[in-house]
Motif scaffolding. Structure first.
Motif, PDB file in Angstrom:
ATOM      1  N   SER A 391      -0.094  18.102  15.893  1.00 24.40           N
ATOM      2  CA  SER A 391      -1.105  18.397  14.381  1.00 24.40           C
ATOM      3  C   SER A 391      -0.355  18.374  12.680  1.00 24.40           C
ATOM      4  O   SER A 391      -0.675  18.239  12.212  1.00 24.40           O
ATOM      5  N   PRO A 392       1.494  18.315  13.341  1.00 25.83           N
ATOM      6  CA  PRO A 392       1.870  17.535  11.323  1.00 25.83           C
ATOM      7  C   PRO A 392       1.383  16.030  11.501  1.00 25.83           C
ATOM      8  O   PRO A 392       0.655  16.222  10.360  1.00 25.83           O
ATOM      9  N   ALA A 393       0.665  15.439  12.504  1.00 27.88           N
ATOM     10  CA  ALA A 393       0.127  14.103  12.358  1.00 27.88           C
ATOM     11  C   ALA A 393      -1.422  14.532  11.378  1.00 27.88           C
ATOM     12  O   ALA A 393      -1.453  14.023  10.612  1.00 27.88           O
ATOM     13  N   ARG A 394      -2.168  15.176  11.812  1.00 29.41           N
ATOM     14  CA  ARG A 394      -3.581  15.640  11.288  1.00 29.41           C
ATOM     15  C   ARG A 394      -2.920  16.185   9.890  1.00 29.41           C
ATOM     16  O   ARG A 394      -4.478  16.597   9.262  1.00 29.41           O
ATOM     17  N   HIS A 395      -2.316  17.220  10.022  1.00 24.05           N
ATOM     18  CA  HIS A 395      -2.157  17.561   8.891  1.00 24.05           C
ATOM     19  C   HIS A 395      -1.648  16.639   7.922  1.00 24.05           C
ATOM     20  O   HIS A 395      -2.226  17.195   6.890  1.00 24.05           O
ATOM     21  N   GLN A 400      -4.225  13.511   2.643  1.00 20.00           N
ATOM     22  CA  GLN A 400      -4.259  12.289   1.891  1.00 20.00           C
ATOM     23  C   GLN A 400      -3.379  10.750   2.075  1.00 20.00           C
ATOM     24  O   GLN A 400      -3.127   9.801   1.356  1.00 20.00           O
ATOM     25  N   VAL A 401      -1.932  11.826   3.272  1.00 22.67           N
ATOM     26  CA  VAL A 401      -0.961  10.918   3.425  1.00 22.67           C
ATOM     27  C   VAL A 401      -1.427   9.160   4.627  1.00 22.67           C
ATOM     28  O   VAL A 401      -2.212   8.812   4.840  1.00 22.67           O
ATOM     29  N   PRO A 402      -0.853   7.536   3.831  1.00 22.73           N
ATOM     30  CA  PRO A 402      -1.577   6.701   4.323  1.00 22.73           C
ATOM     31  C   PRO A 402      -1.282   6.619   5.543  1.00 22.73           C
ATOM     32  O   PRO A 402      -0.821   7.256   6.345  1.00 22.73           O
ATOM     33  N   PRO A 403      -3.323   6.282   6.144  1.00 17.82           N
ATOM     34  CA  PRO A 403      -2.571   6.074   7.968  1.00 17.82           C
ATOM     35  C   PRO A 403      -2.138   5.332   8.982  1.00 17.82           C
ATOM     36  O   PRO A 403      -1.581   6.258   9.749  1.00 17.82           O
ATOM     37  N   ALA A 404      -1.572   4.292   8.277  1.00 12.20           N
ATOM     38  CA  ALA A 404      -0.877   3.512   8.378  1.00 12.20           C
ATOM     39  C   ALA A 404       0.672   3.947   8.530  1.00 12.20           C
ATOM     40  O   ALA A 404       1.680   3.931   9.568  1.00 12.20           O
ATOM     41  N   LEU A 405       1.131   5.165   7.643  1.00 10.70           N
ATOM     42  CA  LEU A 405       2.004   5.792   7.848  1.00 10.70           C
ATOM     43  C   LEU A 405       2.694   7.100   9.333  1.00 10.70           C
ATOM     44  O   LEU A 405       3.429   6.845   9.465  1.00 10.70           O
ATOM     45  N   THR A 682      -0.832  -3.957  10.819  1.00  9.87           N
ATOM     46  CA  THR A 682       0.671  -4.178  10.995  1.00  9.87           C
ATOM     47  C   THR A 682       1.684  -3.016   9.998  1.00  9.87           C
ATOM     48  O   THR A 682       2.771  -2.479  10.609  1.00  9.87           O
ATOM     49  N   ALA A 683       1.621  -2.660   8.796  1.00  9.58           N
ATOM     50  CA  ALA A 683       2.432  -1.050   8.789  1.00  9.58           C
ATOM     51  C   ALA A 683       2.357  -0.064   9.411  1.00  9.58           C
ATOM     52  O   ALA A 683       3.795   0.105   9.835  1.00  9.58           O
ATOM     53  N   VAL A 684       2.102  -0.329  10.582  1.00  6.62           N
ATOM     54  CA  VAL A 684       1.760   0.885  11.551  1.00  6.62           C
ATOM     55  C   VAL A 684       3.333   0.649  12.327  1.00  6.62           C
ATOM     56  O   VAL A 684       3.861   1.543  12.664  1.00  6.62           O
ATOM     57  N   THR A 685       2.469  -0.852  13.266  1.00 13.46           N
ATOM     58  CA  THR A 685       4.611  -1.189  13.791  1.00 13.46           C
ATOM     59  C   THR A 685       5.080  -1.777  12.487  1.00 13.46           C
ATOM     60  O   THR A 685       6.096  -0.338  13.435  1.00 13.46           O
ATOM     61  N   VAL A 686       5.412  -1.874  11.815  1.00 14.60           N
ATOM     62  CA  VAL A 686       6.510  -1.573  10.619  1.00 14.60           C
ATOM     63  C   VAL A 686       7.158  -0.279  10.450  1.00 14.60           C
ATOM     64  O   VAL A 686       8.164  -0.055  10.796  1.00 14.60           O
ATOM     65  N   THR A 687       6.335   0.123  10.208  1.00 19.25           N
ATOM     66  CA  THR A 687       6.384   2.125   9.719  1.00 19.25           C
ATOM     67  C   THR A 687       7.451   2.804  11.751  1.00 19.25           C
ATOM     68  O   THR A 687       7.700   3.350  11.617  1.00 19.25           O
TER      69      THR A 687
END
Length: 769
Positions: A391-395, A400-405, A682-687
């Motif tokens: 739920s926090p991720a969907r929120h 408009q938080v970048p999807p990669a983060l 790449t940003a997904v893995t780095v995050t």
């Protein structure tokens, strides 16, 4: 066997960096444990060797000349006696330096307590003015055999025949006079005598002291010195260095074992298909286990043997105390056993942790199981689905938080048990680094602010008999860099039960109180009030608020302990009050020394030289010894420990990155399908890696800071200094440490994440299959 070796060789080529870091970490761990063992031997064995070879006395009693010491011969537990020997307290001068000494009338032949000559020769009847100096005293006076020393205030001179080691308490310019063995003819005005007792059971020392004091009378006893006090003083800071190295070495060994366990577990999850193929072509579970086990035992064995070889060949060449400790340790009987047992123990521990993880590889089925998204059943080794976004991720996506983060954070914490295990393994070396930084900061505080650890005065001044109190204070006040001068006295006092002597100090006056560093309670302001060190409280089993009684000569002294002070001298067995309080019990008491506090920024040695010149030979000026001076090697130890722990943390970080990249390969098609670019993938893995590192840093800081305070204060309490000396790293340093760890982890993951994000479609399908 050939297939096993080929698999191990292929795996080594794939993970060369990780293997190198494991070997280097093992080298550092085994070196730490070997150095700790060497320092323990260096701390204990030299004094023990001297004590045994000299047949040292377990108890030395300094008594009045009138004491009937013959009564001690019949006491139970006394095996033999040395003396009594007449003594004379005086001051020797040589090469512009001076030292308080005890001249001891010594016969030509000694059966108990005969010192070990370091240079020169023993007392010779043909040289009636010849003496032998204790080694530490000779160093302080810069004296060598053949030198002539002068007794201060007289025209008498003595000639140094030899320099010797002794198992008795060594010379300390602030606490202990130096020992001089001299012919009886040199003792002109004896003011006391000393007798040594060798006991049948050294563990009964306190009981023997109590019976001796009872037999002679408390008024006849001036000071009691036991073998335990002399041994603890001789061990000094070397034992502390050994304890620190052993603590961090064992902690690093545990962290390395967990890192190896995590690396193998992660590699097994990433190579399930390869392991299944090995089993399908005929590998038995035992052979699969053996592949991983032998491979990591080889890494550990290479590191352990390298550490032992470095210690054996280059250890004695290390600068300072570490080199001296290893050189001495290599000559001890148990050296060869320790040199083999410690590396072997480290290898066995790493092998045990490796075996637990390798056992899981042996349980992998020979046929890969389908992914759980296509089948409800799953083995313990089958990757479980990450599930829907929380739920926090969907929120967050809705904000408009970048999807990669968001996806990176979700990847880091979706599998709760696995995430917590990874964070715990990474946090352990970081936690030990925080403890090492706290130790470094505490030592730096000893240097930068000695007043907060019980050393407000920088100089101790003794005045000659020709100067009275008023003249001495005026002489000190004329120096522009002197901020304050506190008159005082220090005497030995018998504790209740008459089992030991403590230091009773009277510094400052009610109008100009001495600034004791208090860790508990309040300053002593009123009549009969005092502050005490932790060592004294432990000795008397007393607490702040208690009244204690002690005996100085025939005079009882009753004081009310209103605070606990930090005391770095005499193992904390110190009780301190004002000079005015002691004068109420003995109005004839006059100051015997002055504690001089200087203005901040003053050059201590230059101030001492200036006061000595101003006194025209009537002032004996010594700089106050800072215990941090003996702990300077601990900074190098802390730096080495941090480097080893950083290597272990790097291994664990590489393991976490590899696991994240391999887990992300299955999601690569889905991420591309929803429109993420390679840079965003790449940003997904780095995050994900950064979030894991951030959680580990926060856990390490939250747990490491209080753990460091507890460890340092516990060590201070056990040494008699007392709790309250621990100092945590500055907040800015912790922020820099956390930022560097998180930024380094993110940067380290960028390269493999970029490669994985740009893989061809066929490679991605192969990975998913």
């Amino acid at each position: 066997m050939r297939a096993t070796l080929r698999w191990a060789h292929s795996d080594l080529r794939t993970h060369r960096g990780e293997a190198l870091f494991l070997v280097l970490a093992t080298v550092g761990i085994v070196l730490s444990l070997l150095l700790a063992t060497a320092l323990f031997g260096y701390a204990t064995n030299p004094w023990q060797r001297v004590f045994e070879q000299t047949r040292g006395a377990h108890v030395w009693l300094h008594t009045a000349r009138s004491a009937q010491v013959g009564k001690l011969a019949g006491l139970d537990g006394v095996e033999s006696e040395a003396g009594p020997y007449a003594t004379e307290s005086t001051t020797l001068t040589s090469h512009g330096t001076r030292a308080a000494v005890e001249l001891r009338a010594t016969p030509q032949h000694l059966t108990i307590g005969r010192p070990l000559l370091v240079s020169g020769r023993w007392l010779d009847p043909t040289t009636p003015d010849g003496v032998v100096l204790e080694n530490h005293l000779a160093r302080a006076l810069l004296a060598e055999p053949g030198d002539t020393l002068t007794l201060l205030g007289t025209t008498r001179t003595i000639t140094v025949l030899g320099i010797a080691d002794s198992a008795e308490p060594r010379y300390d310019p602030e606490e202990q006079p130096g020992l001089v063995w001299a012919p009886p003819s040199i003792i002109h005005t004896p003011n006391g005598q000393v007798i040594g007792l060798r006991l049948t059971n050294p563990d009964d020392t306190d009981y023997a002291v109590q019976r001796a004091v009872t037999a002679l009378g408390a008024g006849a006893i001036g000071e009691v010195a036991t073998w335990q006090q002399a041994r603890a003083e001789a061990q000094g800071d070397n034992r502390l260095l050994g304890q620190v190295l052993a603590l961090f070495g064992l902690g690093a060994l545990i962290a390395a074992g967990l890192a190896v366990h995590g690396a193998i577990t992660t590699r097994i999850r990433g190579h399930l298909r390869d392991i299944s193929i090995l089993k399908a072509i005929g590998f038995t579970p035992d052979q699969v286990v053996r592949v991983f086990l032998l491979q990591h035992i080889a890494y550990a064995l290479l590191g352990a043997v390298s550490a032992a070889a470095l210690t054996r060949s280059l250890g004695s060449r290390l600068p300072g105390r570490l080199g001296d400790a290893i050189a001495l340790w290599q000559g001890l009987p148990g050296h060869a056993v320790a040199l083999i047992a410690i590396p072997a123990g480290a290898v066995l521990f790493i092998a045990a942790t490796t075996g637990l993880a390798a056992w899981r590889a042996g349980r992998v089925p020979p046929v890969p199981m389908p992914l759980p998204s296509f089948r409800s059943g799953a083995t313990p080794h089958t990757p479980r689905p990450t599930g829907h976004l929380s739920s926090p991720a969907r929120h967050a996506l809705g904000l408009q938080v970048p999807p990669a983060l968001v996806l990176g954070w979700h990847t880091a914490f979706a599998r709760r048990a696995r995430s917590l295990t990874t964070i715990a393994r990474l946090a352990l070396p970081l936690l030990l680094i925080v403890v090492a930084m706290s130790a470094w900061t505490t030592i730096s505080r000893f240097h930068s602010d000695p007043g907060r650890i019980g050393l407000p005065a920088a100089l101790t001044v003794h005045a000659d008999a020709g100067l009275d109190d008023r003249q001495t204070r005026a002489l000190l006040a004329r120096d522009p860099e002197v901020a304050a001068a506190y008159p005082g006295v220090e005497v030995a006092a018998l504790v209740p039960g008459q089992t030991a002597t403590i230091a009773l100090r009277g510094f400052g006056t009610h109008r100009n109180p001495y600034p004791y560093a208090l860790a508990e309670g309040r300053p002593a302001r009123g009549t009969d009030e005092a502050v005490a060190g932790q060592g004294l409280l432990d000795l008397l089993d007393a607490h702040v608020g208690d009244w204690v009684r002690m005996t100085v000569g025939n005079q009882p002294q009753i004081l009310h302990i209103v605070g606990r002070s930090i005391e770095t001298e005499n193992a904390g067995r110190v009780i301190s009050t004002s000079l005015d309080t002691l004068r109420e019990n003995d109005p004839r008491l006059t100051p015997t020394l002055y504690q001089v506090r200087l203005h901040p920024g003053t050059d201590v040695h230059e101030a001492a030289r200036r006061l000595t010149t101003a006194g025209a030979g009537r002032l004996d000026v010594h700089t106050v010894t800072n215990p941090a001076d003996g702990l300077s090697p601990l900074r190098g130890v802390a730096a080495g420990v941090i480097a080893v722990l950083a290597l272990i943390g790097l291994v664990e970080l590489l393991t976490a990155i590899g696991g994240t990249v391999r887990e992300g390969e299955r999601d690569l098609l889905a991420l591309k399908a929803i429109g993420l670019s390679p840079r965003q993938i790449t940003a997904v893995t780095v995050t994900a890696t950064g979030c894991t590192a951030l959680a580990a840093v926060l856990a390490a800081t939250a747990l490491g800071a209080p753990l460091a305070h507890w460890l340092i204060n516990t060590q201070g309490r056990s040494s008699g200094i007392g709790a309250g000396i621990a100092q945590g790293p500055p907040l800015l340093l912790l922020l820099l440490f956390g930022t560097a760890a998180v930024a380094g982890a993110a940067a380290l993951s960028a390269v493999p994440a970029t490669r994985a994000a740009r893989r061809r479609l066929a490679d991605t399908l192969s990975a998913v299959a």
